[in-house]
Design a protein around this motif. Structure first.
Motif, PDB file in Angstrom:
ATOM      1  N   VAL A 102     -59.310 -21.449 -26.355  1.00 49.92           N
ATOM      2  CA  VAL A 102     -60.213 -21.842 -25.269  1.00 49.92           C
ATOM      3  C   VAL A 102     -59.615 -23.115 -24.676  1.00 49.92           C
ATOM      4  CG1 VAL A 102     -62.529 -22.716 -24.729  1.00 49.92           C
ATOM      5  CG2 VAL A 102     -62.245 -20.730 -26.230  1.00 49.92           C
ATOM      6  N   ILE A 110     -62.915 -19.211 -20.342  1.00 54.16           N
ATOM      7  CA  ILE A 110     -63.991 -19.800 -21.158  1.00 54.16           C
ATOM      8  C   ILE A 110     -63.843 -21.322 -21.141  1.00 54.16           C
ATOM      9  CG2 ILE A 110     -64.968 -19.976 -23.484  1.00 54.16           C
ATOM     10  CD1 ILE A 110     -63.826 -17.161 -24.037  1.00 54.16           C
ATOM     11  N   VAL A 150     -68.399 -16.121 -27.636  1.00 52.50           N
ATOM     12  CA  VAL A 150     -67.937 -15.877 -26.265  1.00 52.50           C
ATOM     13  C   VAL A 150     -66.489 -15.367 -26.282  1.00 52.50           C
ATOM     14  CG1 VAL A 150     -67.172 -18.244 -25.718  1.00 52.50           C
ATOM     15  CG2 VAL A 150     -68.057 -16.784 -23.905  1.00 52.50           C
ATOM     16  N   SER A 151     -65.698 -15.814 -27.251  1.00 52.89           N
ATOM     17  CA  SER A 151     -64.323 -15.296 -27.370  1.00 52.89           C
ATOM     18  C   SER A 151     -64.332 -13.815 -27.738  1.00 52.89           C
ATOM     19  CB  SER A 151     -63.535 -16.073 -28.422  1.00 52.89           C
ATOM     20  OG  SER A 151     -63.291 -17.376 -27.968  1.00 52.89           O
ATOM     21  N   LYS A 193     -57.890 -17.751 -21.169  1.00 52.39           N
ATOM     22  CA  LYS A 193     -59.224 -17.165 -21.335  1.00 52.39           C
ATOM     23  C   LYS A 193     -60.201 -17.835 -20.379  1.00 52.39           C
ATOM     24  CE  LYS A 193     -59.505 -16.080 -26.266  1.00 52.39           C
ATOM     25  NZ  LYS A 193     -60.202 -16.443 -27.514  1.00 52.39           N
ATOM     26  N   TRP A 246     -72.481 -13.379 -19.906  1.00 51.51           N
ATOM     27  CA  TRP A 246     -71.031 -13.669 -19.803  1.00 51.51           C
ATOM     28  C   TRP A 246     -70.321 -12.530 -19.078  1.00 51.51           C
ATOM     29  CZ3 TRP A 246     -71.265 -14.757 -25.749  1.00 51.51           C
ATOM     30  CH2 TRP A 246     -71.918 -15.973 -25.960  1.00 51.51           C
ATOM     31  N   TRP A 305     -65.272 -11.880 -24.695  1.00 49.13           N
ATOM     32  CA  TRP A 305     -64.147 -11.779 -23.752  1.00 49.13           C
ATOM     33  C   TRP A 305     -63.125 -10.744 -24.228  1.00 49.13           C
ATOM     34  CZ3 TRP A 305     -62.482 -11.780 -19.147  1.00 49.13           C
ATOM     35  CH2 TRP A 305     -61.123 -11.815 -18.862  1.00 49.13           C
TER      36      TRP A 305
END
Ligand SMILES: *[C@@H]1O[C@H](CO)[C@@H](O)[C@H](O)[C@H]1NC(C)=O
Ligand SMILES: *[C@@H]1O[C@H](CO)[C@@H](O)[C@H](O)[C@H]1NC(C)=O
Ligand SMILES: *[C@@H]1O[C@H](CO)[C@@H](O)[C@H](O)[C@H]1NC(C)=O
Length: 283
Positions: free
Chosen positions: A42, A22, A251-252, A20, A232, A255
């Protein structure tokens, strides 16, 4: 040539992306340092370290040092435990599921570099670290890549042989500076290059910096960015590698939505000349 490169990126199905994009900024502030990020897959985490009383403490400022929070206790023990199998996890750290450990040296580089290198001895002995052999020019990917940032002394990184502590370069100056006389920037010194997002003029310039880094095989990171889905998405659309984030669940999710889109939005290459972009920055 760059247009071709970006076309190649666009053609890669998002599902093939293993890691990922991130990065867990100031990871030690998470509910459970290392584990909150790791359990969300992450695979890039950052620890601020202070060399004090012969220990490497993890804290933002020296005033916030808590004797129970060391690089060993928060990071190296769980990482080693996963690698040697004593901690069973669904998705262990491996060369195909690698971890990037960013060590932000807060105390002076001259005092901190050697203790950090010494603390990595068990990972080194286990063959787990990404390692560059200067004599043969071979970069061997490992399960864990350690990248020094903050006060990390570039000269110590360059001098280390075999090298297994790498350097977070300034992404603005990859073409206008050299890491050492007669050498050029590359993943053997800097697998990662970064800059404060506040000093980037606009999205087009950000994309230029990403492409410049990619031309050298280096991954990009922008720090101190607004924390929003649109920001992002802008980085991912530009092909930027490590989105620096604090809210790892948010943020995950962003994504998952971005990478799961049938046609992920990507910017067209702007056509700006890379060196001009750098010069504009440096004026
Ligand atoms: C992470 O997952 C492990 C199981 O692999 C679990 O034991 C642990 O409590 C989880 N920690 C966090 C912070 O999610
Ligand atoms: C230090 O950290 C431990 C573990 O999180 C915590 O229990 C303790 O209260 C902290 N000590 C201080 C002085 O903050
Ligand atoms: C694995 O690593 C952990 C953490 O460093 C350590 O406590 C444990 O003894 C190691 N186990 C083996 C089997 O090497």
């Amino acid at each position: 040539m760059r247009a071709v490169l970006l076309a190649a990126l666009v053609a890669v199905p998002a599902a093939l992306a293993v890691t990922k994009p991130i990065h867990s900024h100031n990871d030690y502030l998470q509910a459970v340092p290392f584990w909150t990020a790791f359990n969300l897959s992450v695979m890039s985490v950052e620890a601020d370290v202070w060399w004090q009383s012969s220990q490497l403490f993890v804290a933002h400022t020296s005033g916030e040092i808590n004797k129970s929070k060391t690089l060993q206790s928060l990071y190296l023990n769980p990482i080693m435990g996963i690698l040697n199998g004593s901690l069973a996890v669904p998705n262990p750290i491996s060369v195909s599921n690698p971890l990037q450990l960013l060590i932000d040296m807060k105390s002076t580089g001259s005092s901190t570099f050697q203790p950090v290198s010494d603390a990595l001895a068990p990972l080194r002995a286990g063959g787990y670290l990404t390692t560059y052999n200067s004599a043969t020019g071979t970069l061997r990917p490992g399960a864990v890549t350690v990248v020094g940032t903050g006060n990390t002394p570039l000269a110590s990184v360059v001098a280390q042989n075999p090298r297994d502590v790498f350097f977070d370069a300034d992404i603005r100056t990859l073409f206008s500076t050299v890491p050492a006389t007669g050498q050029t920037w590359g993943p053997h010194i800097s697998p990662l290059a970064s800059v404060d997002f506040g000093s980037v003029s606009n999205t087009a310039q950000m994309q230029e910096l990403v492409l410049n880094a990619h031309d050298l095989g280096i991954k990009s990171r922008f720090w101190d960015t607004p924390a929003s889905v649109s920001t992002w998405n802008t980085f991912w659309a530009a092909g930027s590698d490590w989105v620096n984030a604090d809210d790892l669940a948010a943020v995950s999710n962003a994504w998952a939505a971005f990478s799961g889109a049938l046609v992920p939005t990507r910017f067209e290459y702007t056509g700006l000349d890379a060196q001009k972009a750098l010069e504009r920055k440096e004026v």
